[in-house]
Design an enzyme around this catalytic site. Structure first.
Site, PDB file in Angstrom:
ATOM      1  N   ASN A  97     -67.242  22.411  73.552  1.00  0.00           N
ATOM      2  CA  ASN A  97     -66.023  21.636  73.300  1.00  0.00           C
ATOM      3  C   ASN A  97     -65.232  21.341  74.561  1.00  0.00           C
ATOM      4  O   ASN A  97     -64.642  20.279  74.688  1.00  0.00           O
ATOM      5  CB  ASN A  97     -65.121  22.402  72.325  1.00  0.00           C
ATOM      6  CG  ASN A  97     -63.821  21.671  72.062  1.00  0.00           C
ATOM      7  OD1 ASN A  97     -63.841  20.541  71.573  1.00  0.00           O
ATOM      8  ND2 ASN A  97     -62.701  22.289  72.417  1.00  0.00           N
ATOM      9  N   ASP A 133     -61.075  18.774  77.412  1.00  0.00           N
ATOM     10  CA  ASP A 133     -61.821  18.511  76.180  1.00  0.00           C
ATOM     11  C   ASP A 133     -62.898  17.443  76.408  1.00  0.00           C
ATOM     12  O   ASP A 133     -62.590  16.284  76.690  1.00  0.00           O
ATOM     13  CB  ASP A 133     -60.863  18.051  75.074  1.00  0.00           C
ATOM     14  CG  ASP A 133     -61.494  18.162  73.706  1.00  0.00           C
ATOM     15  OD1 ASP A 133     -61.723  19.306  73.260  1.00  0.00           O
ATOM     16  OD2 ASP A 133     -61.772  17.115  73.091  1.00  0.00           O
ATOM     17  N   ASP A 136     -68.680  28.612  70.103  1.00  0.00           N
ATOM     18  CA  ASP A 136     -67.226  28.689  70.136  1.00  0.00           C
ATOM     19  C   ASP A 136     -66.602  27.358  69.703  1.00  0.00           C
ATOM     20  O   ASP A 136     -67.194  26.293  69.894  1.00  0.00           O
ATOM     21  CB  ASP A 136     -66.802  29.017  71.576  1.00  0.00           C
ATOM     22  CG  ASP A 136     -65.318  29.267  71.709  1.00  0.00           C
ATOM     23  OD1 ASP A 136     -64.835  30.213  71.057  1.00  0.00           O
ATOM     24  OD2 ASP A 136     -64.647  28.529  72.460  1.00  0.00           O
ATOM     25  N   HIS A 143     -63.868  21.867  66.659  1.00  0.00           N
ATOM     26  CA  HIS A 143     -63.134  20.932  67.521  1.00  0.00           C
ATOM     27  C   HIS A 143     -64.050  19.918  68.198  1.00  0.00           C
ATOM     28  O   HIS A 143     -63.645  19.200  69.106  1.00  0.00           O
ATOM     29  CB  HIS A 143     -62.303  21.712  68.540  1.00  0.00           C
ATOM     30  CG  HIS A 143     -61.385  22.708  67.888  1.00  0.00           C
ATOM     31  ND1 HIS A 143     -60.415  22.324  66.981  1.00  0.00           N
ATOM     32  CD2 HIS A 143     -61.322  24.060  67.938  1.00  0.00           C
ATOM     33  CE1 HIS A 143     -59.788  23.399  66.533  1.00  0.00           C
ATOM     34  NE2 HIS A 143     -60.323  24.461  67.100  1.00  0.00           N
ATOM     35  N   GLU A 169     -68.224  28.966  65.203  1.00  0.00           N
ATOM     36  CA  GLU A 169     -66.900  29.510  64.911  1.00  0.00           C
ATOM     37  C   GLU A 169     -66.036  28.401  64.329  1.00  0.00           C
ATOM     38  O   GLU A 169     -65.736  27.423  65.000  1.00  0.00           O
ATOM     39  CB  GLU A 169     -66.243  30.043  66.190  1.00  0.00           C
ATOM     40  CG  GLU A 169     -64.830  30.554  65.953  1.00  0.00           C
ATOM     41  CD  GLU A 169     -63.901  30.380  67.159  1.00  0.00           C
ATOM     42  OE1 GLU A 169     -62.903  31.101  67.216  1.00  0.00           O
ATOM     43  OE2 GLU A 169     -64.146  29.516  68.015  1.00  0.00           O
TER      44      GLU A 169
HETATM   45 CA   LIG Z   1     -62.989  18.503  71.271  1.00  0.00          CA
END
Ligand SMILES: [Ca+2]
Ligand SMILES: [Ca+2]
Length: 607
Positions: A165, A274, A305, A309, A339
């Site tokens: 991510n 990100d 992890d 997202h 996760e």
């Molecule tokens: Ca992201």
């Protein structure tokens, strides 16, 4: 004939041997044949486990802790633990009955991050700069190879903790002060084809939006200043490896996530850069990076992890690529679990990530919540029933539910023992210990893959979440850890915690041995047998997938003794105890009488 059947037959013959003789989970040679649900996982943060080499404590850096990241007296800095230390203590982990080690992220991190006066270090491993190298604080790639080889020689598996991510926080924005919060700017207000908002000048002509995932489309995305003007601070232009990661075009650069709307996927997680995971170049780059760790080290799985997202299309490409890579390397049962931090009972949300993202498994936050509610907060045992009732919602239903890593607490939320103490502040030490053991009994007998958080077996009691829940197994120098009274022992974290006498350790070791020598408890279908609208009896049966043999597990979550008739299969007429006291004969066809002391449990195997 399936080569797996040989291993099954061997494991079944092991199951017939008295418990003490089967301390070794499986012969080392068969570890590749074991299914994800056959494992007992031990989750460890290498910085906090054992210091096998004081020479690497500063990661080869010179200066104070703001340069090296090393300060063993501060909970937010490196303490000196490393891969050599993990190797040194591998037989301790094995003695606990764990068959797989989930090693917290070991990739090279930005040593120190954060606003002036409030810095902390990358001791946890989640701030990666170099995805190809072990962080020098933890050792070398050769040290990792030695660890993986040593685990495999013992029939144990190694799961790596990976992140796709984000990277470390390197990229800054001209419009925001470094290390300060930076408001999220949405795609609607700041489209990719305008500079600085809908009324700004046109940029990236011909870009058709982030939903068109072709290299041709993304080739038209060349100016990353749609929302903010990202830049690389002086001296950090080449901080990341592989080199493509240094190009701001591969990042969303829209400001901080609030974990609510679209920013949950496109915003910076506490400022961490990100990645634009929709871009085919980023997908290919991550497949390269993590495929190589499989090729070079022959590891057994990935814990992912911050999986929620990242956009689903990324995982839909990444997961099959990793499974194929593992298969080519001779790893047929490579496990991948994401996760999806929920902290609540939302099974639908967890399950959606197995269906939409096509993640093979997710960490079972719903299990964690239900067991904590029932054992640590006095909720009715029906809460467990309702949580398991959602199992068919997962892709491939209950079969997937059996592969979900289950846990009682973790490095982010804090330890189960802390939840018990918070839920029952008046409870005696003995009651707290009994509840912690009862929670572990559920973890080690119910469906899912039991995942033990390092230190729980030594009675560690986190005083809070995050940094406060990441105590040292080697003698700690952190005052906030050492002043806490541990469970089941008079010692503190000030001295090394590798003994095998703690009653929690003993219970885990006993139950891990029972579990891994009974396919009913690893691979078996689970049928709820008893639950209620208050604390008290919770019982399930689990069935050996090959023999059909039933194992009944019953728990008493109340502080009063209980006895009850529990539904069992009509064919299950005689029982032996695997743990506790079981009636040897069914009272009548389909009915077994169980008697349980307060906060106790039994495991009864049908003959
Ligand atoms: Ca992201
Ligand atoms: Ca060290």
């Amino acid at each position: 004939m399936n080569p797996l059947l040989g291993a099954l037959a061997l494991a079944m013959s092991l199951a017939a041997v008295p418990q003490a003789a089967s301390a070794d989970p499986q012969p080392a040679s068969s570890y590749r044949d074991r299914l994800p649900e056959d494992e007992v996982i031990y989750f460890v943060l290498p910085d906090r486990f054992e210091n096998g080499d004081p020479k690497n404590d500063t990661g080869g850096l010179k200066g104070d802790r703001l340069v090296t990241g090393f300060d063993p007296t501060a909970k937010g800095f490196y303490h000196g633990g490393d891969l050599k230390g993990l190797l040194k203590r591998i037989d301790y982990i094995r003695a606990l009955g764990a068959t797989a080690i989930w090693v917290g992220p070991i990739f090279k991190n930005k040593p120190v991050q954060g606003p002036k006066g409030n810095e902390s270090a990358g001791y946890h491993g989640y701030w990666i700069t170099d995805f190809t190298q072990v962080d020098p604080h933890f050792g070398t790639n050769a040290d990792f190879k030695a660890l993986v080889d040593a685990a495999h020689a013992r029939g144990m598996k190694v799961y790596m903790d990976i992140i796709a991510n984000h990277t470390a926080d390197v990229i800054k924005y001209r419009e925001c002060e470094a290390d300060k919060p930076c408001a999220y700017r949405s795609r609607a207000d700041y489209p990719y084809t305008r500079k600085g908002g809908v009324n700004g000048p046109a940029i990236n002509p011909g870009f058709l939006g982030d939903g068109v995932a072709t290299p041709e489309n993304y080739a038209k995305l060349t100016d990353p200043s749609w929302a903010y003007t990202p830049y690389l601070p002086k001296g950090e232009e080449k901080a990341k490896v592989p080199a493509w990661l240094n190009d701001p075009i591969y990042y969303h650069s829209r400001g901080d996530s609030t974990f609510s709307t679209e920013d949950s996927q496109l915003g910076d997680f506490s400022g961490l850069d990100d990645l634009m995971t929709e871009n085919p170049r980023v997908i290919a780059g991550m497949i390269d990076i993590f495929g190589k760790w499989i090729d070079d080290f022959g590891i057994d799985g990935y814990r992912i992890d911050t999986a929620q997202h990242v956009d689903p299309a990324f995982w839909q490409a990444f997961v099959p690529a990793m499974l194929a890579r593992a298969k080519a390397k001779g790893i047929p049962n490579f496990h991948i679990f994401g996760e999806v931090f929920t902290g609540d009972l939302d099974v639908a949300r967890l399950a959606a990530h197995t269906r939409v993202d096509k993640l093979p498994a997710v960490l079972d936050f719903a299990f964690e919540r239900a067991v904590a509610d029932v054992v640590a907060r006095g909720a009715p045992t029906s809460e467990l029933f309702h949580m398991f009732f959602g199992d068919p919602a997962y892709a491939n239903g209950e079969a997937t539910a059996r592969t979900l890593p289950t846990f009682l607490g973790n490095h982010d939320m804090g330890r189960f023992s802390m939840f018990v103490k918070a839920g029952f502040p008046q409870a005696s030490n003995d009651e707290v210990l009994k509840r912690v053991i009862l929670g572990h009994a559920m973890l080690l007998t119910l469906r899912g893959v039991p995942t033990i958080y390092y230190g729980d077996e030594q009675g560690f009691v986190s005083k809070g979440n995050d940094q406060l829940a990441r105590e040292d197994m080697f003698g700690s120098k952190v005052a906030a850890y050492n002043d806490t009274k541990l469970l089941g022992t008079a010692k503190t974290t000030a001295t090394p915690s590798f003994g095998t006498d703690n009653p929690i350790f003993k219970t885990i070791a006993e139950l891990a041995r029972i579990r891994t020598s009974h396919h009913a408890l690893t691979r078996g279908r689970q049928v709820p047998r008893a639950w209620g609208d208050k604390p008290g009896l919770f019982a399930v049966s689990r069935f050996d997938p090959d023999t059909g043999k039933e194992v009944l597990v019953a728990f008493n979550t109340s502080t009063a003794p209980l006895s009850a008739n529990v539904l069992v299969d009509d064919a299950s007429t005689a029982f032996t105890a695997l743990h506790g006291a079981c009636e040897t004969k069914a009272a009548a066809p389909g009915s077994l009488k169980v008697s349980l002391a307060p906060l106790d449990f039994i495991i009864c195997e049908a003959q």
